[in-house]
Design a protein around this motif. Structure first.
Motif, PDB file in Angstrom:
ATOM      1  N   PRO A 101       0.805  -1.225   0.000  1.00 55.96           N
ATOM      2  CA  PRO A 101       0.000   0.000   0.000  1.00 55.96           C
ATOM      3  C   PRO A 101       0.839   1.277   0.000  1.00 55.96           C
ATOM      4  O   PRO A 101       0.306   2.358  -0.258  1.00 55.96           O
TER       5      PRO A 101
ATOM      6  N   LEU B 230      -3.354   2.142  -4.642  1.00 56.56           N
ATOM      7  CA  LEU B 230      -3.714   1.922  -3.235  1.00 56.56           C
ATOM      8  C   LEU B 230      -3.487   3.186  -2.414  1.00 56.56           C
ATOM      9  O   LEU B 230      -4.382   3.662  -1.736  1.00 56.56           O
TER      10      LEU B 230
ATOM     11  N   LYS C 168      -6.562   6.527  -0.870  1.00 57.06           N
ATOM     12  CA  LYS C 168      -6.867   6.469   0.561  1.00 57.06           C
ATOM     13  C   LYS C 168      -7.858   7.582   0.914  1.00 57.06           C
ATOM     14  O   LYS C 168      -7.769   8.703   0.431  1.00 57.06           O
TER      15      LYS C 168
END
Length: 214
Positions: free
Chosen positions: A203, A209, A213
């Protein structure tokens, strides 16, 4: 711990390769398999043997998930679950390749000539053992095709011919691995662990990824 020598390393690799072939059949018939992650302190000949077997088990699982992922009669969630499983297994597979090389190199290091030139092979022993693992799976599943009752003779003959090719390629690659070990001990090449640094599961490194967020 067993004495570590050139011969004992060669014999352990031969044994690990033979186990790859045997275990494909055993695992299809429900023999016990490796669960969880390997211990962090796997070392020596037995450690090498277990790491190669665990890496093969990852490929065994990956083979069957890859087959399932190509079905057309299941909904999208099944395919998505397969994709996540494939990513996880590929990560494990690559991590184990690196651990095989690290274990092997730690054993060989004290036994190798100190002044070997900076010459390296195009792939490591761990990566080549991974290829042999896949070859073992191909041989087993191509043989399955030869035993089918719902296909014609041409299909069976074509698959039988492919089994022969796969076996010859397997033998060639096993010999090449053993010859590479001989080169290390002769001091004409050096072993090294090559790290993959896979980014897609991290991540912190995959922009899809960390960039999404909330």
């Amino acid at each position: 711990m067993a004495d570590i020598t050139h011969d004992s390393i060669m014999n352990t690799i031969r044994d690990a390769v033979a186990h790859q072939i045997r275990s494909v059949m055993d695992w299809h018939y429900g023999e016990p398999v490796y669960e969880g992650d390997p211990a962090e302190d796997l070392v020596g000949l037995q450690g090498l043997r277990e790491l190669v077997a665990r890496q093969h088990w990852a490929n065994f699982q990956l083979w069957h998930v890859e087959d399932r992922a190509r079905r057309k009669d299941v909904d999208a969630q099944v395919i998505a679950d397969c994709k996540y499983a494939i990513d996880k297994l590929n990560q494990k597979r690559n991590d184990l390749i690196e651990r095989v090389d690290a274990c092997l190199n730690a054993m060989m290091g004290p036994l190798l000539p100190a002044e070997a030139p900076e010459r390296y092979n195009t792939e490591t022993v761990g990566a080549a053992l991974d290829r042999l693992s896949i070859q073992a799976l191909k041989i087993y599943h191509m043989k399955e095709q030869c035993a089918r009752k719902d296909v014609d003779d041409e299909h069976i003959q074509q698959c039988d011919d492919k089994v022969g090719v796969l076996k010859r390629q397997h033998n060639d690659l096993e010999r090449a691995i053993l010859e590479l070990i001989d080169e290390y001990f002769a001091g004409t090449k050096k072993p090294k662990v090559y790290f993959q640094f896979k980014m897609y599961n991290d991540p912190k490194l995959n922009p899809e990824l960390y960039g999404n967020k909330k």
